[in-house]
Write a protein that holds these residues in place. Structure first.
Motif, PDB file in Angstrom:
ATOM      1  N   SER A 213      71.588  31.600 -83.416  1.00 34.91           N
ATOM      2  CA  SER A 213      70.848  32.289 -82.373  1.00 34.91           C
ATOM      3  C   SER A 213      69.377  31.979 -82.593  1.00 34.91           C
ATOM      4  O   SER A 213      68.868  32.113 -83.707  1.00 34.91           O
ATOM      5  CB  SER A 213      71.083  33.795 -82.459  1.00 34.91           C
ATOM      6  OG  SER A 213      70.338  34.451 -81.469  1.00 34.91           O
ATOM      7  N   ASP A 214      68.699  31.535 -81.557  1.00 31.17           N
ATOM      8  CA  ASP A 214      67.284  31.184 -81.658  1.00 31.17           C
ATOM      9  C   ASP A 214      66.558  31.757 -80.451  1.00 31.17           C
ATOM     10  O   ASP A 214      66.817  31.363 -79.323  1.00 31.17           O
ATOM     11  CB  ASP A 214      67.127  29.665 -81.712  1.00 31.17           C
ATOM     12  CG  ASP A 214      65.679  29.216 -81.842  1.00 31.17           C
ATOM     13  OD1 ASP A 214      64.792  30.078 -82.047  1.00 31.17           O
ATOM     14  OD2 ASP A 214      65.432  27.999 -81.734  1.00 31.17           O
ATOM     15  N   ASP A 215      65.635  32.689 -80.695  1.00 31.20           N
ATOM     16  CA  ASP A 215      64.863  33.245 -79.582  1.00 31.20           C
ATOM     17  C   ASP A 215      63.380  32.958 -79.733  1.00 31.20           C
ATOM     18  O   ASP A 215      62.537  33.641 -79.174  1.00 31.20           O
ATOM     19  CB  ASP A 215      65.124  34.738 -79.421  1.00 31.20           C
ATOM     20  CG  ASP A 215      64.801  35.532 -80.688  1.00 31.20           C
ATOM     21  OD1 ASP A 215      64.376  34.929 -81.680  1.00 31.20           O
ATOM     22  OD2 ASP A 215      64.990  36.757 -80.655  1.00 31.20           O
ATOM     23  N   ASN A 216      63.046  31.894 -80.472  1.00 32.78           N
ATOM     24  CA  ASN A 216      61.647  31.512 -80.660  1.00 32.78           C
ATOM     25  C   ASN A 216      61.138  30.562 -79.583  1.00 32.78           C
ATOM     26  O   ASN A 216      59.940  30.334 -79.478  1.00 32.78           O
ATOM     27  CB  ASN A 216      61.447  30.856 -82.034  1.00 32.78           C
ATOM     28  CG  ASN A 216      61.665  31.845 -83.161  1.00 32.78           C
ATOM     29  OD1 ASN A 216      61.326  33.015 -83.031  1.00 32.78           O
ATOM     30  ND2 ASN A 216      62.242  31.375 -84.260  1.00 32.78           N
TER      31      ASN A 216
ATOM     32  N   TRP B  89      61.200  29.057 -75.390  1.00 29.65           N
ATOM     33  CA  TRP B  89      60.886  29.644 -74.083  1.00 29.65           C
ATOM     34  C   TRP B  89      62.068  30.410 -73.505  1.00 29.65           C
ATOM     35  O   TRP B  89      61.919  31.183 -72.576  1.00 29.65           O
ATOM     36  CB  TRP B  89      60.387  28.575 -73.113  1.00 29.65           C
ATOM     37  CG  TRP B  89      61.364  27.511 -72.795  1.00 29.65           C
ATOM     38  CD1 TRP B  89      61.641  26.401 -73.522  1.00 29.65           C
ATOM     39  CD2 TRP B  89      62.229  27.451 -71.657  1.00 29.65           C
ATOM     40  NE1 TRP B  89      62.618  25.659 -72.918  1.00 29.65           N
ATOM     41  CE2 TRP B  89      62.988  26.276 -71.754  1.00 29.65           C
ATOM     42  CE3 TRP B  89      62.430  28.276 -70.553  1.00 29.65           C
ATOM     43  CZ2 TRP B  89      63.931  25.902 -70.819  1.00 29.65           C
ATOM     44  CZ3 TRP B  89      63.374  27.889 -69.605  1.00 29.65           C
ATOM     45  CH2 TRP B  89      64.110  26.719 -69.745  1.00 29.65           C
ATOM     46  N   ARG B  90      63.257  30.180 -74.084  1.00 32.81           N
ATOM     47  CA  ARG B  90      64.419  30.979 -73.706  1.00 32.81           C
ATOM     48  C   ARG B  90      65.330  31.088 -74.921  1.00 32.81           C
ATOM     49  O   ARG B  90      65.323  30.233 -75.798  1.00 32.81           O
ATOM     50  CB  ARG B  90      65.175  30.383 -72.529  1.00 32.81           C
ATOM     51  CG  ARG B  90      65.804  29.051 -72.845  1.00 32.81           C
ATOM     52  CD  ARG B  90      66.496  28.465 -71.619  1.00 32.81           C
ATOM     53  NE  ARG B  90      66.979  27.149 -71.917  1.00 32.81           N
ATOM     54  CZ  ARG B  90      68.268  26.838 -71.999  1.00 32.81           C
ATOM     55  NH1 ARG B  90      69.183  27.744 -71.784  1.00 32.81           N
ATOM     56  NH2 ARG B  90      68.639  25.619 -72.296  1.00 32.81           N
ATOM     57  N   LYS B  91      66.089  32.130 -74.964  1.00 27.50           N
ATOM     58  CA  LYS B  91      66.989  32.366 -76.081  1.00 27.50           C
ATOM     59  C   LYS B  91      68.179  31.412 -75.999  1.00 27.50           C
ATOM     60  O   LYS B  91      68.750  31.207 -74.929  1.00 27.50           O
ATOM     61  CB  LYS B  91      67.472  33.811 -76.076  1.00 27.50           C
ATOM     62  CG  LYS B  91      68.284  34.176 -77.279  1.00 27.50           C
ATOM     63  CD  LYS B  91      68.612  35.668 -77.294  1.00 27.50           C
ATOM     64  CE  LYS B  91      69.333  36.016 -78.573  1.00 27.50           C
ATOM     65  NZ  LYS B  91      69.547  37.457 -78.705  1.00 27.50           N
ATOM     66  N   VAL B  92      68.553  30.836 -77.140  1.00 25.75           N
ATOM     67  CA  VAL B  92      69.691  29.938 -77.218  1.00 25.75           C
ATOM     68  C   VAL B  92      70.653  30.498 -78.251  1.00 25.75           C
ATOM     69  O   VAL B  92      70.261  30.804 -79.373  1.00 25.75           O
ATOM     70  CB  VAL B  92      69.252  28.515 -77.632  1.00 25.75           C
ATOM     71  CG1 VAL B  92      70.454  27.605 -77.777  1.00 25.75           C
ATOM     72  CG2 VAL B  92      68.265  27.939 -76.638  1.00 25.75           C
ATOM     73  N   GLU B  93      71.895  30.652 -77.845  1.00 23.46           N
ATOM     74  CA  GLU B  93      72.923  31.133 -78.760  1.00 23.46           C
ATOM     75  C   GLU B  93      74.152  30.234 -78.655  1.00 23.46           C
ATOM     76  O   GLU B  93      74.511  29.797 -77.567  1.00 23.46           O
ATOM     77  CB  GLU B  93      73.345  32.561 -78.413  1.00 23.46           C
ATOM     78  CG  GLU B  93      72.290  33.593 -78.694  1.00 23.46           C
ATOM     79  CD  GLU B  93      72.804  35.002 -78.420  1.00 23.46           C
ATOM     80  OE1 GLU B  93      72.626  35.843 -79.304  1.00 23.46           O
ATOM     81  OE2 GLU B  93      73.387  35.224 -77.343  1.00 23.46           O
TER      82      GLU B  93
END
Length: 121
Positions: A43-46, A48-52
């Motif tokens: 999970s990466d929310d750093n 421009w949009r969150k990616v999971e």
């Protein structure tokens, strides 16, 4: 009125098979896990949009072989269609129009509207 083209049957068949192979490949890729190799989820929310992504079990050897077979056939067909002798007979903007028409040649033509029909205009 749209220009009609007299495409050779082998070119039409090649384009139709190319559509079919691309659809089959797209459907297969949608069914497969997101990663070819087994990977942990993340999970990466750093950005421009969150990616999971959930954990991926990876693809089996059979799944990898099927994807490679379809990609290889897609390349063969794309080369066949784009380098067909028919294209030496057309030039410039007409060649672009013909290529676009070939891509949609498998679609059923829309029925023509009678004069005065509300769909016109």
């Amino acid at each position: 009125m749209a220009t009609t083209y007299d495409f050779p049957s082998d070119l039409l068949a090649g384009q139709e098979e190319l559509h079919q192979v691309r659809a089959e490949l797209s459907a297969l890729l949608k069914r497969l896990p997101w990663s070819v190799e087994p990977l942990d989820g993340f999970s990466d929310d750093n950005g421009w949009r969150k990616v999971e992504r959930p954990a991926s079990p990876g693809w089996s050897e059979d799944e990898q072989a099927e994807v490679e077979k379809l990609r290889r056939r897609e390349r063969e067909l794309a080369v066949f269609v784009s380098t067909h002798r028919y294209w030496s007979e057309t030039t410039g903007p007409d060649q672009v129009s013909a290529r676009s028409a070939l891509k949609h040649a498998h679609e059923a033509p829309l029925p023509e509207s009678p004069p005065g029909d509300a769909r016109e205009g």
